[in-house]
Design an enzyme around this catalytic site. Structure first.
Site, short mmCIF file in Angstrom:
data_model
loop_
_atom_site.label_atom_id
_atom_site.label_comp_id
_atom_site.label_asym_id
_atom_site.label_seq_id
_atom_site.Cartn_x
_atom_site.Cartn_y
_atom_site.Cartn_z
N CYS A 144 -2.34 -3.24 1.07
CA CYS A 144 -1.41 -2.65 2.05
C CYS A 144 -2.15 -1.76 3.07
CB CYS A 144 -0.36 -1.85 1.27
SG CYS A 144 0.59 -0.68 2.23
N CYS A 198 -0.92 1.82 3.46
CA CYS A 198 -1.27 2.61 2.27
C CYS A 198 -2.68 3.18 2.41
CB CYS A 198 -1.20 1.76 1.01
SG CYS A 198 0.44 1.08 0.67
#
Length: 102
Positions: free
Chosen positions: A30, A33
């Site tokens: 991600c 993230c």
């Protein structure tokens, strides 16, 4: 305090802290993230009245499911072991500080 990597076996203990706990549900794949990670580290070092924990959703899907995490990153604020606030998606440092303070 260092950011904690929470697992199924210690998650309930982690969120039962006397301090407010910000849990970052994240995944290795991600990009948002990855951008969020250094910001959480900064906050963890600067603010002493809360703890930060991270849950890798690929390694601990049961925890993601338990808290209805569908998108990454999802940030959940816990007080006295209970979820009190939730934010989905990347947040800048100011927005995270506000999320914790409210």
């Amino acid at each position: 305090m260092a950011i904690l990597d929470a697992t199924e076996s210690d998650f309930d203990e982690v969120i039962q802290s006397e301090k407010t706990v910000l849990v970052d549900f994240w995944a290795v794949w991600c990009p948002p993230c990855k951008r969020l990670s250094p910001i959480l580290k900064e906050l963890d070092e600067e603010l002493e009245d809360f703890n930060v924990a991270k849950v890798n959703v690929d390694e601990h899907p049961e925890l993601a499911s338990r808290f209805g995490v569908m998108s990454m990153p999802t940030l959940i604020v816990f007080q006295d072991g209970q979820p009190v606030k939730k934010a989905v998606g990347f947040r800048h440092k100011e927005a995270l500080t506000e999320l914790i303070a409210r």
